[in-house]
Write a protein that holds these residues in place. Structure first.
Motif, mmCIF file in Angstrom:
data_model
loop_
_atom_site.group_PDB
_atom_site.id
_atom_site.type_symbol
_atom_site.label_atom_id
_atom_site.label_comp_id
_atom_site.label_asym_id
_atom_site.label_seq_id
_atom_site.Cartn_x
_atom_site.Cartn_y
_atom_site.Cartn_z
ATOM 1 N N TYR A 71 -0.005 -15.632 -6.508
ATOM 2 C CA TYR A 71 1.073 -14.835 -7.096
ATOM 3 C C TYR A 71 0.483 -13.513 -7.570
ATOM 4 O O TYR A 71 -0.525 -13.496 -8.275
ATOM 5 C CB TYR A 71 1.716 -15.577 -8.265
ATOM 6 C CG TYR A 71 2.370 -16.860 -7.816
ATOM 7 C CD1 TYR A 71 3.693 -16.872 -7.385
ATOM 8 C CD2 TYR A 71 1.633 -18.047 -7.761
ATOM 9 C CE1 TYR A 71 4.277 -18.034 -6.934
ATOM 10 C CE2 TYR A 71 2.203 -19.224 -7.307
ATOM 11 C CZ TYR A 71 3.528 -19.214 -6.885
ATOM 12 O OH TYR A 71 4.100 -20.365 -6.428
ATOM 13 N N GLU A 125 2.486 -19.994 -10.693
ATOM 14 C CA GLU A 125 3.636 -19.112 -10.847
ATOM 15 C C GLU A 125 3.839 -18.693 -12.305
ATOM 16 O O GLU A 125 4.319 -17.594 -12.590
ATOM 17 C CB GLU A 125 4.903 -19.822 -10.326
ATOM 18 C CG GLU A 125 6.033 -18.850 -10.069
ATOM 19 C CD GLU A 125 7.219 -19.505 -9.375
ATOM 20 O OE1 GLU A 125 7.126 -20.710 -9.047
ATOM 21 O OE2 GLU A 125 8.235 -18.824 -9.194
ATOM 22 N N GLN A 176 4.997 -13.197 -4.123
ATOM 23 C CA GLN A 176 4.239 -14.408 -3.815
ATOM 24 C C GLN A 176 3.527 -14.184 -2.483
ATOM 25 O O GLN A 176 4.116 -13.698 -1.515
ATOM 26 C CB GLN A 176 5.199 -15.588 -3.734
ATOM 27 C CG GLN A 176 4.483 -16.901 -3.523
ATOM 28 C CD GLN A 176 5.441 -18.072 -3.417
ATOM 29 O OE1 GLN A 176 6.572 -18.008 -3.889
ATOM 30 N NE2 GLN A 176 4.987 -19.146 -2.790
#
Lengths: 150, 216
Positions: B174, B194, B214
């Motif tokens: 991420y 995340e 992402q």
């Protein structure tokens, strides 16, 4: 006592002996095309500050003090200058990639801001290399502008 | 006699000073085997093995054709670096200067091991540039106080983002952004999770930031 005397003599001879050992002097009259001042449009006052406060250790030309004639001081300085140039050599500025220039400018800003450069051990003797608060500010402002323009 | 003593003392000091200057460069060997969160340890251990196998294969491949290497193999090459980077990131999240320094040292070694020769010549130059720049930041992280570590981490993050843009990566990452750092100019970082854990402020502002994108 005799042992002490002998040690004393040995050390004295060693100290005299090292005076004859050559050192590489960091001196050059040549201003390469890659020099920071050549490739950037640097205002005169800023050029003068950077040259006085940074160039002794961060370029190919050191304005040596008299005590550089004495060992082991000369070695200490040699090591110092070598390391300084490795980190940043203003003479070779334009040979750095944009990525590296950006990194160097960032480090210059942070080191000056935090009073880590110029080194205290250097300004102790080179009083003219000290940066006053106002000098710091104009250099920082200008260097930040240069960094943003990259 | 007293004179002898004094001059001996002075000379001894001179000699000590001399020898002190010459051993300035002793570098400590970074080792990632302790003080690290176990989650990333596993990754690194695994990746490390992969790298070794891989470099043996390299030599065989090179003889036939340099460009024969698949994208997957290229991404494997950067995975050790990414692993070290994440370890460093976690140390900064945890406000742990010591662990960050150690991870910086490990990363210097991984960057040194990175071999650009199997990449197309057009990419080699940029890769070398990225590696060289990243190495300098990792070296500084190894020996700086934490606020400096974070400053270098900011630029190092850009380097690693650019690196994996070329090499690709096999893991899910991420790309996060903290708008406050750097006098509100903002700063990016990479994370394997995340959830936002801010490496620039650590416990002071743990959840500051957002996911920009992402990767994988």
């Amino acid at each position: 006592m005799k042992a002490l005397k002998v040690t004393g003599w040995i050390l004295l001879v060693a100290l005299v002996g090292i005076q004859f050992m050559p050192t590489d002097r960091n001196q050059s009259d040549l201003i390469p095309k890659t020099d920071f001042m050549v490739v950037n449009d640097v205002p005169k006052n800023i050029e003068s500050i950077i040259k006085t406060s940074c160039y002794d250790c961060h370029s190919n030309n050191t304005d040596y003090p008299w005590y550089n004639k004495v060992q082991p001081v000369a070695w200490f300085l040699e090591d110092h200058v070598e390391h300084g140039k490795e980190e940043l050599n203003f003479n070779e500025w334009d040979s750095y990639s944009s990525r590296r220039k950006n990194s160097k400018l960032k480090s210059i800003i942070s080191q000056i801001e935090d009073d880590e450069m110029p080194l205290t051990s250097y300004t102790l003797i080179h009083r003219d290399a000290r940066l006053s608060d106002s000098e710091k500010k104009i250099v920082l402002d200008w260097v930040s502008k240069l960094k943003d323009s990259l | 006699m007293k004179k002898v003593k004094v001059s001996t003392g002075i000379l001894a000091m001179a000699v000590i000073a001399l020898s002190a200057t010459s051993c300035k460069d002793t570098k400590k060997e970074g080792n990632s085997t302790d003080g690290v969160q176990s989650e990333h340890m596993d990754d690194n251990g695994h990746m490390g093995d992969g790298m070794d196998d891989h470099s043996d294969m390299d030599h065989d491949n090179m003889q036939s054709s340099e460009s024969m290497m698949s994208t997957n193999e290229h991404s494997m090459m950067s995975s050790k670096i990414v692993g070290d980077y994440l370890e460093l990131k976690n140390a900064l999240v945890a406000d742990d200067k010591g662990a960050a320094a150690k991870a910086g040292g490990t990363m210097v070694a991984s960057l040194n091991d990175f071999d650009t020769s199997s990449f197309p010549s057009g990419q080699q130059e940029e890769l070398k540039d990225i590696i060289e720049d990243a190495k300098e930041h990792a070296e500084h992280i190894e020996k700086s106080p934490i606020d400096h570590q974070r400053e270098h981490f900011d630029v190092l993050s850009k380097d690693v983002i650019d690196l994996i843009a070329i090499t690709g990566t096999e893991r899910t990452l991420y790309q996060d952004f903290c708008p406050m750092y750097n006098d509100s100019k903002g700063a990016q970082w990479l994370s394997a999770t995340e959830e936002i854990e801010n490496p620039y402020y650590g416990s002071k502002m743990m959840t500051c930031g957002s996911v920009q994108k992402q990767i994988n």
